[in-house]
Design an enzyme around this catalytic site. Sequence first.
Site, PDB file in Angstrom:
ATOM      1  CB  SER A 144      79.351  33.589  81.845  1.00 28.72           C
ATOM      2  OG  SER A 144      77.820  32.861  81.750  1.00 28.72           O
ATOM      3  CE1 TYR A 157      77.453  37.517  85.264  1.00 31.70           C
ATOM      4  CE2 TYR A 157      76.334  35.969  83.663  1.00 31.70           C
ATOM      5  CZ  TYR A 157      77.528  35.985  84.552  1.00 31.70           C
ATOM      6  OH  TYR A 157      78.115  35.118  84.816  1.00 31.70           O
TER       7      TYR A 157
END
Length: 244
Positions: A144, A157
């Site tokens: 990501s 995250y």
Amino acid sequence: MKDATELPQSLLVLGGTSEIALATARRLIARRTRTVWLAGRPSPALEEAAGRLRALGADVRTVAFDALDPESHEPVLDKVFAEGRIDMVLLSFGVLGDQAHDERDHLRAVRVAQTNYTGAVSAGLVAGRALQTQGHGSLVVLSSVAGERARRADFIYGSSKAGLDAFAQGLGDALHGTGVRVMVVRPGPLRAGGPLTTTPAEVATAIELGLRRRSEVVWVPGSLRVVMSALRHAPRALFRRLPL
């Protein structure tokens, strides 16, 4: 650009209900893929996903897989590879968590880290070893853009994806020259129409192009490469004030 032989005939998806993974499977089935394994926690959603892919003409099977149970990863993947060659493994499981709640509950934060990083390290090593044993294949890892630099809004995250990204790059170096290649995919936020955002279909398109080009890292959208290079080197005091 390479021809279609760079695309897999057989695909194993770790995280079989992932929107990006299913969009990728649909795109690859339309090109060359004929056998798909969807690995995930047994659920109606997993079976429904398999049914939709079967309707496209693929031989689709499901297998129980839990990212949070590393001891089961080797027997699960051994079972799949024993059924026949796997040209591509797509490591697509992960959880976003809820930053506001996870900061106040360390056990929730740990679960995010265990899923996104620890589980991926386990599954990635097992998959890489299985591909190396058969002598060929691709391991595609969904990272990501959040892992490029931790933001206040999602640093739990983001830090887990930063660890995953570094691990996947290192695994790619370790497997270099073995016939196995690792491709890291760094999508932006999944939203339609926003700046520097993307959709599952766009990520699937980028994955196909990356496979054809034998890329090691794929950014989606591609403009994120330049943007994140600038943000990665921005002074910390300035970075804190940016509306990210």
